[in-house]
Design an enzyme around this catalytic site. Structure first.
Site, PDB file in Angstrom:
ATOM      1  N   CYS A 227       0.876  -1.188   0.000  1.00 63.24           N
ATOM      2  CA  CYS A 227       0.000   0.000   0.000  1.00 63.24           C
ATOM      3  C   CYS A 227       0.903   1.225   0.000  1.00 63.24           C
ATOM      4  O   CYS A 227       0.949   1.987   0.960  1.00 63.24           O
ATOM      5  CB  CYS A 227      -0.919   0.009   1.212  1.00 63.24           C
ATOM      6  SG  CYS A 227      -1.917  -1.484   1.432  1.00 63.24           S
ATOM      7  N   ALA A 228       1.629   1.425  -1.080  1.00 62.46           N
ATOM      8  CA  ALA A 228       2.784   2.318  -1.090  1.00 62.46           C
ATOM      9  C   ALA A 228       2.436   3.795  -0.984  1.00 62.46           C
ATOM     10  O   ALA A 228       3.209   4.579  -0.435  1.00 62.46           O
ATOM     11  CB  ALA A 228       3.616   2.068  -2.357  1.00 62.46           C
ATOM     12  N   GLY A 231       5.228   6.434  -1.374  1.00 59.20           N
ATOM     13  CA  GLY A 231       6.478   5.676  -1.376  1.00 59.20           C
ATOM     14  C   GLY A 231       7.484   6.038  -0.296  1.00 59.20           C
ATOM     15  O   GLY A 231       8.639   5.619  -0.387  1.00 59.20           O
ATOM     16  N   GLY A 232       7.080   6.757   0.741  1.00 54.36           N
ATOM     17  CA  GLY A 232       8.036   7.173   1.759  1.00 54.36           C
ATOM     18  C   GLY A 232       8.744   6.026   2.447  1.00 54.36           C
ATOM     19  O   GLY A 232       9.965   6.040   2.621  1.00 54.36           O
ATOM     20  N   ASP A 249       0.080   0.060  -5.297  1.00 54.92           N
ATOM     21  CA  ASP A 249      -1.044   0.705  -4.629  1.00 54.92           C
ATOM     22  C   ASP A 249      -2.276   0.464  -5.490  1.00 54.92           C
ATOM     23  O   ASP A 249      -2.191   0.471  -6.725  1.00 54.92           O
ATOM     24  CB  ASP A 249      -0.805   2.208  -4.466  1.00 54.92           C
ATOM     25  CG  ASP A 249      -1.719   2.816  -3.407  1.00 54.92           C
ATOM     26  OD1 ASP A 249      -1.242   3.084  -2.294  1.00 54.92           O
ATOM     27  OD2 ASP A 249      -2.922   3.017  -3.691  1.00 54.92           O
ATOM     28  N   ASP A 289       1.136  -0.885   4.848  1.00 53.31           N
ATOM     29  CA  ASP A 289       0.754   0.322   5.580  1.00 53.31           C
ATOM     30  C   ASP A 289      -0.705   0.584   5.213  1.00 53.31           C
ATOM     31  O   ASP A 289      -1.014   1.300   4.270  1.00 53.31           O
ATOM     32  CB  ASP A 289       1.655   1.489   5.176  1.00 53.31           C
ATOM     33  CG  ASP A 289       1.439   2.717   6.031  1.00 53.31           C
ATOM     34  OD1 ASP A 289       0.522   2.706   6.869  1.00 53.31           O
ATOM     35  OD2 ASP A 289       2.176   3.703   5.849  1.00 53.31           O
ATOM     36  N   CYS A 342      -1.249   4.121  10.974  1.00 51.78           N
ATOM     37  CA  CYS A 342      -0.993   5.336  11.754  1.00 51.78           C
ATOM     38  C   CYS A 342      -2.241   5.630  12.591  1.00 51.78           C
ATOM     39  O   CYS A 342      -2.724   6.753  12.650  1.00 51.78           O
ATOM     40  CB  CYS A 342      -0.617   6.510  10.866  1.00 51.78           C
ATOM     41  SG  CYS A 342      -1.770   6.879   9.524  1.00 51.78           S
TER      42      CYS A 342
END
Length: 388
Positions: A227-228, A231-232, A249, A289, A342
């Protein structure tokens, strides 16, 4: 613009935002229409809007109503100022405070209002955070710190600190990760700095960096960021070892900036749309993520705190479980699936892991960690899962 004119403008923008208009669209649209406003005016108005949204409920109580004007009146009162000195109606100042606005002013009630949280979320956060709830809620009322990730492919951290300092950007090491720097001053100069343009640093929260740093790597591994987004985390992983890094993604458009970012950072990253994944085989490490409430980042995106509903949370839980199931099929036997959100909520974190393990016999749970707002970064959850 005078301080009074900035407050009047912020109140007008907040009226439209409270009516359902997207925050960034309103701010960007106003800036384009208002050529007279300088960069300091635009930044000051942006700060006023975000400060008000972070504390919407408590400021509405102090200001006599959940309106743009009410939030600005509350913001002034909360800071110990006199709203009547600002709301004069003279020049570009907002019109004087009305009798209903004055009569409606009161201290915030205990509970969700004082904590600046929706009432329905308070019990869920209490379960997740226990005695840390109040501190976390109060932290969400303030701006998040600015963090940088040092690109260790190109520069050592101490050298990077000196390089940034020479460009007027003062930083200090952050304890969450050995690549993380907290910006002490000069944050608005980062995007135009030579250090940023040369790929020596990337803007990335320290907790997000700690998530990537938790994943053991060595050269040659096949790694998928499932789930890019932008791309961080993939960039952080690719900087640490010569891995075969792939980004995916479900919305390929979110990955459009990754090639330029990878080129600037000096790393190689392959993009793969959903259909192409089947041709790439299995991966040693799959990072998920997952889409979530973003409750750990509500300091940066406070509108998310007010738009989340129980129904939307249930939808997110279903998406998160489906993503875990799908990603698990892409892991080689003996490989690792790293689940990340997050979010501060158990429903998006521990509960999802428990459900996954119940549905996938043989998988085992490894490193599991919550990173709280009290650690000086965004709130994150991570869990390493081992495939049999």
């Amino acid at each position: 613009m005078t301080p009074e004119a900035r407050i009047a403008t912020a109140a007008e923008l907040l009226e439209r935002i409270l009516a359902g208009q997207p925050v960034e669209r309103e701010l960007t649209g106003w800036a384009r229409r208002s050529r007279f406003a300088g960069s300091k005016d635009r930044q000051a108005i942006r700060d006023l809007v975000f400060d008000a949204l972070r504390r919407k409920r408590s400021l509405a109580a102090l200001g006599g109503g959940e309106t743009g004007r009410g939030l600005m009146i509350g913001l002034i009162r909360d800071a110990g100022g006199d709203p009547d000195a600002v709301f004069t109606g003279q020049g570009y100042a907002p019109s004087p405070i009305t009798d209903p606005e004055r009569a409606g002013s009161r201290p915030p009630a205990e509970g969700g209002e004082a904590l600046d949280l929706p009432d329905w979320l308070v019990p869920a956060l209490q379960v997740a955070l226990g005695p840390g709830l109040e501190a976390a809620a109060l932290a969400m009322r303030h701006r998040a710190p600015v963090h940088l990730r040092v690109n260790v492919r190109k520069i050592a951290r101490d050298q990077c600190i000196a390089t940034l300092s020479s460009e007027g950007i003062d930083t200090r090491p952050h304890p969450l990760c050995d690549t993380a720097l907290e910006v002490v001053s000069g944050a608005r100069q980062i995007a135009g700095s030579q250090a940023y343009r040369a790929g020596l640093v990337e803007l990335q929260d320290a907790a997000s960096q700690a998530v990537s740093a938790s994943i053991p790597l060595f050269n040659g591994l096949k790694v998928l960021d499932f789930c890019a987004g932008g791309g961080g985390k993939a960039l952080a992983l690719a900087a640490r070892a010569d891995v075969q890094m792939t980004c995916h993604d479900i919305d390929a458009g979110r990955m459009k900036d990754i090639p330029a970012r990878a080129d600037r950072a000096g790393v190689r990253i392959r993009l793969a749309e959903t259909k192409a994944l089947e041709q790439l085989g299995s991966f040693d490490i799959v990072l998920c993520d997952a889409p979530c409430s973003g409750s750990g980042t509500w300091r940066r995106s406070p509108e998310g705190k007010w738009s989340l509903t129980p129904e939307r949370l249930a939808d997110l839980n279903a998406i998160q479980s489906a993503i875990l199931d799908e990603a698990a099929r892409l892991v080689v036997p003996g490989g690792r699936l790293v689940y990340v959100t997050c979010s501060l909520l158990r429903a998006e974190n521990e509960d999802r892991i428990a459900g996954f393990l119940a549905a996938h016999p043989g998988w085992s749970q490894g490193l599991t960690r919550r990173i709280g707002l009290d650690e000086g970064a965004d709130g994150f959850f991570l869990c390493h899962l081992q495939k049999p």
